[in-house]
Design a protein around this motif. Structure first.
Motif, PDB file in Angstrom:
ATOM      1  N   ARG A 148       0.975  -1.251  -0.054  1.00 25.64           N
ATOM      2  CA  ARG A 148      -0.189  -0.011   0.047  1.00 25.64           C
ATOM      3  C   ARG A 148       0.985   1.410   0.057  1.00 25.64           C
ATOM      4  O   ARG A 148       1.615   1.300   0.893  1.00 25.64           O
ATOM      5  CB  ARG A 148      -1.122  -0.160   1.279  1.00 25.64           C
ATOM      6  N   VAL A 149       0.606   2.142  -0.999  1.00 21.78           N
ATOM      7  CA  VAL A 149       1.371   3.432  -1.126  1.00 21.78           C
ATOM      8  C   VAL A 149       1.092   4.406   0.258  1.00 21.78           C
ATOM      9  O   VAL A 149       2.154   4.748   0.674  1.00 21.78           O
ATOM     10  CB  VAL A 149       1.004   3.884  -2.414  1.00 21.78           C
ATOM     11  N   LYS A 150      -0.077   4.239   0.550  1.00 19.31           N
ATOM     12  CA  LYS A 150      -0.332   5.093   1.742  1.00 19.31           C
ATOM     13  C   LYS A 150       0.454   4.573   3.104  1.00 19.31           C
ATOM     14  O   LYS A 150       0.812   5.532   3.787  1.00 19.31           O
ATOM     15  CB  LYS A 150      -1.788   5.113   2.084  1.00 19.31           C
ATOM     16  N   SER A 151       0.452   3.440   3.303  1.00 14.87           N
ATOM     17  CA  SER A 151       1.275   2.818   4.568  1.00 14.87           C
ATOM     18  C   SER A 151       2.949   3.311   3.919  1.00 14.87           C
ATOM     19  O   SER A 151       3.375   3.708   5.395  1.00 14.87           O
ATOM     20  CB  SER A 151       1.154   1.096   4.434  1.00 14.87           C
ATOM     21  N   SER A 152       3.367   3.174   3.196  1.00 15.47           N
ATOM     22  CA  SER A 152       4.934   3.618   3.103  1.00 15.47           C
ATOM     23  C   SER A 152       4.975   5.152   3.242  1.00 15.47           C
ATOM     24  O   SER A 152       5.750   5.743   3.935  1.00 15.47           O
ATOM     25  CB  SER A 152       5.326   3.145   1.568  1.00 15.47           C
ATOM     26  N   GLU A 153       3.871   5.745   2.588  1.00 12.03           N
ATOM     27  CA  GLU A 153       3.940   7.377   2.870  1.00 12.03           C
ATOM     28  C   GLU A 153       3.715   7.605   4.141  1.00 12.03           C
ATOM     29  O   GLU A 153       4.497   8.450   4.811  1.00 12.03           O
ATOM     30  CB  GLU A 153       2.651   7.963   2.055  1.00 12.03           C
ATOM     31  N   ALA A 154       2.676   7.167   4.987  1.00  7.21           N
ATOM     32  CA  ALA A 154       2.631   7.128   6.499  1.00  7.21           C
ATOM     33  C   ALA A 154       3.943   6.982   7.334  1.00  7.21           C
ATOM     34  O   ALA A 154       4.271   7.657   8.259  1.00  7.21           O
ATOM     35  CB  ALA A 154       1.322   6.468   6.842  1.00  7.21           C
ATOM     36  N   GLY A 155       4.490   5.801   6.889  1.00  4.64           N
ATOM     37  CA  GLY A 155       5.626   5.467   7.591  1.00  4.64           C
ATOM     38  C   GLY A 155       6.876   6.591   7.423  1.00  4.64           C
ATOM     39  O   GLY A 155       7.559   6.814   8.298  1.00  4.64           O
ATOM     40  N   LEU A 156       6.839   6.982   6.234  1.00  3.52           N
ATOM     41  CA  LEU A 156       7.904   8.053   5.978  1.00  3.52           C
ATOM     42  C   LEU A 156       7.730   9.353   6.611  1.00  3.52           C
ATOM     43  O   LEU A 156       8.574   9.891   7.393  1.00  3.52           O
ATOM     44  CB  LEU A 156       8.229   8.123   4.450  1.00  3.52           C
ATOM     45  N   LYS A 157       6.450   9.751   6.715  1.00  4.16           N
ATOM     46  CA  LYS A 157       5.943  11.020   7.392  1.00  4.16           C
ATOM     47  C   LYS A 157       6.081  10.787   9.001  1.00  4.16           C
ATOM     48  O   LYS A 157       6.631  11.651   9.473  1.00  4.16           O
ATOM     49  CB  LYS A 157       4.569  11.230   7.013  1.00  4.16           C
ATOM     50  N   TYR A 158       5.823   9.745   9.419  1.00 12.07           N
ATOM     51  CA  TYR A 158       6.057   9.387  10.850  1.00 12.07           C
ATOM     52  C   TYR A 158       7.585   9.492  11.280  1.00 12.07           C
ATOM     53  O   TYR A 158       7.804   9.832  12.247  1.00 12.07           O
ATOM     54  CB  TYR A 158       5.227   8.105  11.102  1.00 12.07           C
ATOM     55  N   PHE A 159       8.374   9.009  10.390  1.00  7.93           N
ATOM     56  CA  PHE A 159       9.499   8.715  10.567  1.00  7.93           C
ATOM     57  C   PHE A 159      10.377  10.116  10.677  1.00  7.93           C
ATOM     58  O   PHE A 159      11.275  10.467  11.526  1.00  7.93           O
ATOM     59  CB  PHE A 159      10.547   7.895   9.529  1.00  7.93           C
ATOM     60  N   ILE A 160      10.169  10.858   9.671  1.00  5.93           N
ATOM     61  CA  ILE A 160      10.738  12.345   9.461  1.00  5.93           C
ATOM     62  C   ILE A 160      10.316  13.057  10.883  1.00  5.93           C
ATOM     63  O   ILE A 160      11.022  13.765  11.483  1.00  5.93           O
ATOM     64  CB  ILE A 160      10.287  13.102   8.243  1.00  5.93           C
ATOM     65  N   VAL A 227      -1.042   8.687   9.715  1.00  4.29           N
ATOM     66  CA  VAL A 227      -0.525   7.520  10.192  1.00  4.29           C
ATOM     67  C   VAL A 227      -1.669   6.684  10.446  1.00  4.29           C
ATOM     68  O   VAL A 227      -1.436   5.377  10.144  1.00  4.29           O
ATOM     69  CB  VAL A 227       0.464   7.867  11.440  1.00  4.29           C
ATOM     70  N   TYR A 228      -2.597   7.102  11.018  1.00  3.04           N
ATOM     71  CA  TYR A 228      -3.492   6.329  11.313  1.00  3.04           C
ATOM     72  C   TYR A 228      -4.242   5.400  10.048  1.00  3.04           C
ATOM     73  O   TYR A 228      -4.428   4.414   9.983  1.00  3.04           O
ATOM     74  CB  TYR A 228      -4.850   6.686  12.189  1.00  3.04           C
ATOM     75  N   GLU A 229      -4.423   6.367   9.244  1.00  2.00           N
ATOM     76  CA  GLU A 229      -5.038   6.112   7.896  1.00  2.00           C
ATOM     77  C   GLU A 229      -4.125   4.874   6.987  1.00  2.00           C
ATOM     78  O   GLU A 229      -4.771   4.112   6.437  1.00  2.00           O
ATOM     79  CB  GLU A 229      -5.436   7.192   6.887  1.00  2.00           C
ATOM     80  N   GLY A 230      -3.026   5.439   6.958  1.00  6.03           N
ATOM     81  CA  GLY A 230      -1.924   4.522   6.105  1.00  6.03           C
ATOM     82  C   GLY A 230      -1.479   3.199   6.787  1.00  6.03           C
ATOM     83  O   GLY A 230      -1.215   2.278   6.071  1.00  6.03           O
ATOM     84  N   ALA A 231      -1.483   3.199   8.006  1.00  2.36           N
ATOM     85  CA  ALA A 231      -0.778   2.091   8.972  1.00  2.36           C
ATOM     86  C   ALA A 231      -1.682   0.984   8.889  1.00  2.36           C
ATOM     87  O   ALA A 231      -2.796   1.087   8.918  1.00  2.36           O
ATOM     88  CB  ALA A 231      -0.372   2.412  10.364  1.00  2.36           C
ATOM     89  N   PRO A 232      -1.266  -0.346   8.968  1.00  2.00           N
ATOM     90  CA  PRO A 232      -2.189  -1.566   8.915  1.00  2.00           C
ATOM     91  C   PRO A 232      -3.135  -1.451  10.334  1.00  2.00           C
ATOM     92  O   PRO A 232      -2.486  -0.886  11.295  1.00  2.00           O
ATOM     93  CB  PRO A 232      -1.280  -2.689   9.104  1.00  2.00           C
ATOM     94  N   ILE A 233      -4.284  -1.861  10.388  1.00  2.00           N
ATOM     95  CA  ILE A 233      -5.355  -1.566  11.361  1.00  2.00           C
ATOM     96  C   ILE A 233      -4.682  -2.286  12.576  1.00  2.00           C
ATOM     97  O   ILE A 233      -4.973  -1.805  13.741  1.00  2.00           O
ATOM     98  CB  ILE A 233      -6.534  -2.117  11.069  1.00  2.00           C
ATOM     99  N   SER A 234      -3.904  -3.579  12.382  1.00  2.00           N
ATOM    100  CA  SER A 234      -3.406  -3.889  13.663  1.00  2.00           C
ATOM    101  C   SER A 234      -2.233  -3.083  14.308  1.00  2.00           C
ATOM    102  O   SER A 234      -2.188  -3.217  15.495  1.00  2.00           O
ATOM    103  CB  SER A 234      -2.589  -5.356  13.251  1.00  2.00           C
ATOM    104  N   ALA A 235      -1.450  -2.546  13.547  1.00  2.00           N
ATOM    105  CA  ALA A 235      -0.766  -1.531  14.001  1.00  2.00           C
ATOM    106  C   ALA A 235      -1.300  -0.332  14.694  1.00  2.00           C
ATOM    107  O   ALA A 235      -0.886   0.109  16.047  1.00  2.00           O
ATOM    108  CB  ALA A 235       0.366  -1.112  13.044  1.00  2.00           C
ATOM    109  N   VAL A 236      -2.279   0.200  13.845  1.00  2.00           N
ATOM    110  CA  VAL A 236      -3.123   1.377  14.610  1.00  2.00           C
ATOM    111  C   VAL A 236      -3.793   1.101  16.058  1.00  2.00           C
ATOM    112  O   VAL A 236      -3.540   1.757  16.786  1.00  2.00           O
ATOM    113  CB  VAL A 236      -4.166   1.686  13.570  1.00  2.00           C
ATOM    114  N   SER A 237      -4.281  -0.372  16.142  1.00  2.00           N
ATOM    115  CA  SER A 237      -4.939  -0.605  17.350  1.00  2.00           C
ATOM    116  C   SER A 237      -3.736  -0.542  18.400  1.00  2.00           C
ATOM    117  O   SER A 237      -4.370  -0.515  19.496  1.00  2.00           O
ATOM    118  CB  SER A 237      -5.370  -1.988  17.137  1.00  2.00           C
TER     119      SER A 237
END
Length: 466
Positions: A148-160, A227-237
């Protein structure tokens, strides 16, 4: 020396569990579900150790690491929430028909280890190491779904953004060390309260900002919806429950152990952040269509309520914050379990439209979600009402009328999108065919725990509120 190892035994056991399960999974590639089950069982063993074998108050590692029955209880709650998140991940993989990835389990356990270390830390080196361990694991969990592109994008944003806040925290720690000559909480508190040096004040604010960032408090909340939208729901929980509860404990440790009686930070600054969090949280969720983004803004809003208790700077305020956070995170994990049970592999992209007419086909799950939503609104006799009452009651007792009024008004506004969930489930028809998914036992287990806690909390709440 042996006594010190006994004190840090939970952390050692959790680290060994994470590493050994990962190594075992490498050699037993076809038995990842068995490995996950063993992980959960051994994790429960650690919980029992924390609850029943915890030593009395002890401070070890040159007075840098604290253990006590209360801290052990909080760690047991955090680990229990973590294991429920792993149950959600386990059953979601079953629904998708995919094998479990033990890397996910390892990252969650390592992040929990970081939370454990942070909760017991009483100097800034150990605290920073614990926070970074949970943060680095969190970045990887956010970007875990590489398809999922949104997952990678969320991870990058969260990391920065997370790396930026880590740098600011290190800058704050350097200020505290430079102007006090120590990295230990108690010595810095003495220096700050005896001599209001601008360097110590600056350092305290920077450290506090980094912790509030992890709690999704406004105005440091901008990463949360994406981050909530892009991350897998298991990670968000996991982010929304175990990690949040642990960061609340860290925040209280820093405020009580470092900032102390300097109310310009521990009181006035926290008040402003609480008000901003409630405003941004309740207004931001109104226009959301994604269920995960709605829960992201709900998290921001409810952190505002928790901060009301913190800024009261009293034992009653802290107790109110703990109780409210516990009620909220248990409701959240129940909600995500229901979403996974309803939508399966579509959980990550579920919207309000997907909830239409759910009550006709999945009456039990719809009722469970309704109970959770009523609790988040704060309707009696559910647990959410007790939590909000305790928060607002203590605020009024200490004559913090502005906080109480903003809190009540934001609760009324927030009721709009919580009731919107119920409206879509019960009062709107779905023209599309609803694909029914058989609910796995683990998801039922998490949902039942959440709903039972919400319904029956009032029966023993008097023990805490008295």
């Amino acid at each position: 020396m042996l006594n010190q190892f006994i004190i840090i035994a939970p952390e050692i056991l959790l680290a060994l569990l994470a590493m050994s399960m990962q190594i075992y999974a490498v050699f037993q590639k076809g038995k990842t579900r068995t490995v996950a089950s063993i992980t959960i069982i051994l994790g429960l063993g650690i919980i029992f150790y924390l609850l029943f074998c915890a030593p009395e108050y002890a401070i070890v590692l040159t007075k840098s690491f604290v253990s006590s029955p209360v801290i052990s209880l909080f760690k047991a709650i955090i680990l229990a929430l973590t294991l429920m998140c792993l149950v959600i991940y386990h059953d979601l993989a079953k629904i998708k028909g995919k094998s479990l990835k033990m890397e996910f389990v390892t990252l969650v356990l390592l992040s929990t280890l970081g939370v454990f270390i942070s909760v017991s830390a009483r100097d800034f080196i150990i605290l920073f190491c614990g926070l970074e361990l949970q943060a680095l694991s969190g970045y990887a969990l956010t970007a875990f779904n590489t398809k999922r592109v949104k997952s990678s994008e969320a991870g990058l944003k969260y990391f920065i953004l997370g790396a930026l806040m880590s740098a600011l925290m290190l800058l704050g720690i350097s200020f505290l060390y430079g102007f006090s000559g120590s990295i230990k909480f108690i010595e810095i508190r003495t220096a700050l309260n005896d001599n209001l040096d601008i360097g110590l004040i600056t350092g305290s604010v920077l450290v506090l900002a980094a912790i509030l960032f992890k709690l999704s408090a406004a105005p440091l909340h901008i990463w949360t919806p994406d981050v909530y939208e892009g991350a897998p729901i298991s990670a968000v929980s996991y982010f929304a429950t175990a990690q949040k509860f642990g960061m609340l404990l860290v925040l209280i440790n820093v405020i009580d152990g470092v900032i102390g009686d300097y109310t310009a930070i521990s009181g006035d600054l926290i008040k402003i952040i609480a008000i901003l969090s409630m405003i941004f949280g309740c207004l931001g969720a109104i226009r959301q269509n994604s269920l995960k983004r709605m829960m992201a803004y709900s998290s921001i809003l409810n952190i505002g309520y928790v901060l009301i208790g913190i800024c009261l700077h009293s034992l009653e305020g802290n107790n109110a914050a703990f109780i409210y956070m516990l009620i909220y995170v248990i409701g959240v994990i129940g909600f995500f379990a229901c979403v996974v049970a309803l939508f399966g592999d579509r959980s990550d992209v579920a919207t309000f439209e997907d909830l239409k007419g759910i009550s006709n086909k999945r009456k039990t799950l719809a009722a469970a979600i309704s109970v959770i939503m009523f609790s988040m609104i704060g309707l009696p006799p559910f647990a959410g009402f007790i939590g909000k009452y305790y928060i607002f009651y203590n605020a009024i007792l200490q004559e913090e009328f502005t906080l109480a009024i903003v809190g009540i008004l934001s609760s009324v506004i927030a009721a709009f999108y919580y009731l919107k969930v119920i409206k879509y489930m019960y009062f709107m028809e779905n023209t599309k065919t609803i694909n029914l998914i058989s609910t796995k036992r683990g998801l039922w287990f998490v949902t039942i725990i959440s709903v039972a806690f919400i319904i029956f909390f009032c029966t023993f709440a008097n023990k805490y509120i008295g």
